[in-house]
Scaffold this motif. Structure first.
Motif, PDB file in Angstrom:
ATOM      1  N   SER A  74      -9.513  -6.609  -7.645  1.00 15.61           N
ATOM      2  CA  SER A  74      -8.575  -7.468  -8.366  1.00 15.61           C
ATOM      3  C   SER A  74      -7.150  -6.945  -8.233  1.00 15.61           C
ATOM      4  O   SER A  74      -6.905  -5.900  -7.636  1.00 15.61           O
ATOM      5  N   GLY A  75      -6.235  -7.698  -8.824  1.00 13.56           N
ATOM      6  CA  GLY A  75      -4.843  -7.272  -8.828  1.00 13.56           C
ATOM      7  C   GLY A  75      -4.033  -7.910  -7.723  1.00 13.56           C
ATOM      8  O   GLY A  75      -4.545  -8.714  -6.939  1.00 13.56           O
ATOM      9  N   PRO A  76      -2.765  -7.572  -7.626  1.00 13.69           N
ATOM     10  CA  PRO A  76      -1.890  -8.190  -6.621  1.00 13.69           C
ATOM     11  C   PRO A  76      -2.351  -7.888  -5.206  1.00 13.69           C
ATOM     12  O   PRO A  76      -2.857  -6.793  -4.930  1.00 13.69           O
ATOM     13  N   ASN A  77      -2.198  -8.866  -4.333  1.00 15.56           N
ATOM     14  CA  ASN A  77      -2.571  -8.662  -2.927  1.00 15.56           C
ATOM     15  C   ASN A  77      -1.677  -9.545  -2.061  1.00 15.56           C
ATOM     16  O   ASN A  77      -1.816 -10.743  -2.041  1.00 15.56           O
ATOM     17  N   VAL A  78      -0.755  -8.911  -1.382  1.00  9.40           N
ATOM     18  CA  VAL A  78       0.199  -9.616  -0.532  1.00  9.40           C
ATOM     19  C   VAL A  78      -0.063  -9.204   0.905  1.00  9.40           C
ATOM     20  O   VAL A  78       0.112  -8.035   1.263  1.00  9.40           O
ATOM     21  N   TRP A  79      -0.490 -10.175   1.716  1.00 12.08           N
ATOM     22  CA  TRP A  79      -0.940  -9.856   3.066  1.00 12.08           C
ATOM     23  C   TRP A  79       0.218  -9.970   4.049  1.00 12.08           C
ATOM     24  O   TRP A  79       0.271 -10.861   4.900  1.00 12.08           O
ATOM     25  N   ASN A  80       1.164  -9.023   3.918  1.00 14.04           N
ATOM     26  CA  ASN A  80       2.242  -8.921   4.893  1.00 14.04           C
ATOM     27  C   ASN A  80       2.633  -7.460   5.040  1.00 14.04           C
ATOM     28  O   ASN A  80       2.042  -6.575   4.417  1.00 14.04           O
ATOM     29  N   PHE A 222       8.675 -10.628  12.218  1.00 14.67           N
ATOM     30  CA  PHE A 222       7.820  -9.444  12.333  1.00 14.67           C
ATOM     31  C   PHE A 222       7.566  -8.761  10.985  1.00 14.67           C
ATOM     32  O   PHE A 222       7.032  -7.652  10.952  1.00 14.67           O
ATOM     33  N   HIS A 223       7.947  -9.431   9.907  1.00 15.30           N
ATOM     34  CA  HIS A 223       7.545  -8.976   8.580  1.00 15.30           C
ATOM     35  C   HIS A 223       6.191  -9.550   8.197  1.00 15.30           C
ATOM     36  O   HIS A 223       5.603  -9.153   7.188  1.00 15.30           O
ATOM     37  N   ARG A 224       5.714 -10.510   8.993  1.00 17.18           N
ATOM     38  CA  ARG A 224       4.472 -11.214   8.680  1.00 17.18           C
ATOM     39  C   ARG A 224       3.413 -10.936   9.737  1.00 17.18           C
ATOM     40  O   ARG A 224       3.735 -10.629  10.891  1.00 17.18           O
ATOM     41  N   LEU A 225       2.156 -11.066   9.335  1.00 16.58           N
ATOM     42  CA  LEU A 225       1.049 -10.850  10.261  1.00 16.58           C
ATOM     43  C   LEU A 225       1.032 -11.921  11.333  1.00 16.58           C
ATOM     44  O   LEU A 225       1.648 -12.988  11.199  1.00 16.58           O
ATOM     45  N   GLY A 226       0.278 -11.639  12.395  1.00 16.30           N
ATOM     46  CA  GLY A 226       0.006 -12.667  13.379  1.00 16.30           C
ATOM     47  C   GLY A 226      -0.893 -13.750  12.788  1.00 16.30           C
ATOM     48  O   GLY A 226      -1.280 -13.684  11.622  1.00 16.30           O
TER      49      GLY A 226
END
Length: 281
Positions: A74-80, A222-226
């Motif tokens: 759980s908790g925050p999850n930012v996929w970058n 390029f701050h973000r995933l492919g």
């Protein structure tokens, strides 16, 4: 050489109790799926109960074998790349204690399902062992590994947020015998961490589960995933990757992962089943 590895799927625990998703799963079983890696993320952790484990096993009896459990937290999850290191997995100290407890609950649930492998995203493992919080992370992983070992479980790291060399160094520093790799070749590309074909030489016999997923490298921002792609349409060189994986002696399951929902996911997975059969012939 023909291979007979089982082709499976990753399925969220809550989707097993959704009529529409269950109908789509039946279609995929008819198309050739044989096993499943059950996943519980922050939306379904509350479903990890003995009653639901019993229901799930009865539901899948004669249909699919449950062979692994993927446990989220759980908790925050930012996929970058900007906020991910401070929010994902066990790396952020602020969320580590509660997530360790959630992983322990996941280990107990995995044993109720009768499996011997539990996987998760541990987070952006620091590449430098001199990182200020590295030793504390090592201690946390040793703790959950010991808890899993007492339940006859391997604790497997889903790949991608660290380089293969960094992961193997972490395994060495933790020193637990039951650490394994849940290899997601697409993640190595989405996070720009490595070439999946070359990574096989580094992970070696630590590979205990494989996600069949495809994607492309970060581009533009390029701050973000492919971006994820349908298997065979991304940068994972499956015609080279899969024969090398299987030729190296991998006997485990191939879990197809497609991170969308609904009918299109079903169609993409059925297409991937056919594609895998051509590569395994």
């Amino acid at each position: 050489m023909a291979y007979n590895n089982t082709i499976g799927i990753i399925q969220n625990l809550r989707h097993f109790f959704d009529a529409a998703e269950s109908d789509l799963l039946d279609q995929m079983v008819d198309a050739g799926l044989e096993s499943v890696q059950v996943l519980a993320n922050d939306s379904s952790l509350h479903l990890m109960t003995p009653e639901n484990a019993e229901k799930l096993m009865k539901m899948l009896d004669g249909k699919l074998r449950i062979t692994s459990f993927w446990c989220g937290w759980s908790g925050p999850n930012v996929w970058n790349f900007v906020d991910g290191p401070g929010t994902l997995g066990l790396v952020p100290e602020a969320y580590r204690a509660i997530r360790l407890e959630e992983l322990k609950r996941g280990a107990d649930f995995a044993r109720l399902l009768g499996v011997h492998d539990m996987a998760t995203h541990v987070g952006f493992v620091p590449e430098q062992p001199c990182y200020q919080g590295y030793r504390e992370l090592v201690a946390a992983i040793a703790h959950i590994a010991e808890y899993c070992a007492a339940r006859d479980l391997h604790f497997n790291f889903e790949t991608g947020q660290e380089t293969p060399v960094t992961l193997m160094r972490l395994f060495s520093d933790v020193g637990a015998d039951n650490l394994g790799v849940n290899l997601d070749p697409a993640n190595l590309i989405l996070y720009g961490r490595g070439n999946p074909v070359d990574a096989l030489d580094i992970y070696g016999d630590k590979i205990r589960g494989v996600h069949v997923k495809d994607g492309v490298y970060p581009s533009g921002d390029f701050h973000r995933l492919g971006r994820e792609r349908v298997v065979g349409e991304g940068a994972v060189n499956f015609p080279v990757f899969l024969p090398k994986l299987l030729g190296n002696g991998y006997k485990g399951d191939l879990y197809i992962e497609r991170e969308i929902t609904g009918a299109q996911r079903c169609e993409d997975i059925k297409k991937t089943i056919k594609y895998l059969h051509t590569l395994m012939a």
